[in-house]
Design a protein around this motif. Structure first.
Motif, PDB file in Angstrom:
ATOM      1  N   PRO A   1       0.836  -1.200   0.000  1.00 59.27           N
ATOM      2  CA  PRO A   1       0.000   0.000   0.000  1.00 59.27           C
ATOM      3  C   PRO A   1       0.869   1.248   0.000  1.00 59.27           C
ATOM      4  N   TRP A   2       0.450   2.247  -0.774  1.00 57.11           N
ATOM      5  CA  TRP A   2       1.222   3.488  -0.846  1.00 57.11           C
ATOM      6  C   TRP A   2       0.304   4.690  -0.737  1.00 57.11           C
ATOM      7  N   TYR A   3       0.886   5.782  -0.249  1.00 56.94           N
ATOM      8  CA  TYR A   3       0.109   6.990   0.002  1.00 56.94           C
ATOM      9  C   TYR A   3       0.918   8.225  -0.365  1.00 56.94           C
ATOM     10  N   LEU A   4       0.232   9.225  -0.904  1.00 54.36           N
ATOM     11  CA  LEU A   4       0.834  10.529  -1.177  1.00 54.36           C
ATOM     12  C   LEU A   4       0.702  11.389   0.067  1.00 54.36           C
ATOM     13  N   THR A   5       1.738  12.130   0.401  1.00 58.23           N
ATOM     14  CA  THR A   5       1.658  13.001   1.576  1.00 58.23           C
ATOM     15  C   THR A   5       1.837  14.462   1.215  1.00 58.23           C
ATOM     16  N   ALA A   6       2.173  14.759  -0.036  1.00 63.39           N
ATOM     17  CA  ALA A   6       2.390  16.155  -0.418  1.00 63.39           C
ATOM     18  C   ALA A   6       1.411  16.555  -1.504  1.00 63.39           C
TER      19      ALA A   6
END
Length: 109
Positions: free
Chosen positions: A104-109
């Motif tokens: 699982p991956w997520y954008l933080t910016a």
């Protein structure tokens, strides 16, 4: 919980990653060790294809460490001077690279 960070931007995120993990997953991790991979910014370059090549190599290195979570801490595409269709194509290229890590991956910016 032992926290293992893979990638750069480590000082900035050592404090925030446990908070992000709990916010995303909704609970404390059950395992005693959590491996979090961190992908940096791909933009600000004149050659986005080269940046994506470097991103691909980084993703391959991350796979070797079997991360539980992948966090992207920058822009995945270059928006200046690019039309909306090229932007969408670039974003899908970046998404494919992120998904190649297999976690699982997520954008933080």
């Amino acid at each position: 919980m032992k926290l293992i960070l893979l990638g750069n931007h480590i000082r900035m995120l050592q404090i925030f990653i446990p908070i992000i993990f709990v916010a995303i997953c909704g609970c404390e991790p059950k395992q005693s060790e959590v491996r979090i991979a961190i992908m940096g910014d791909q933009t600000g370059t004149r050659d986005l294809d080269s940046a994506y090549s470097i991103m691909t190599v980084a993703a391959g290195q991350m796979v070797k460490h079997s991360p539980d979570l992948l966090v992207h801490v920058g822009d995945m595409t270059e928006s200046r001077g690019r039309g909306s269709s090229q932007y969408a194509t670039d974003f899908q290229t970046a998404v494919g690279i992120m998904e190649s890590v297999g976690t699982p991956w997520y954008l933080t910016a």
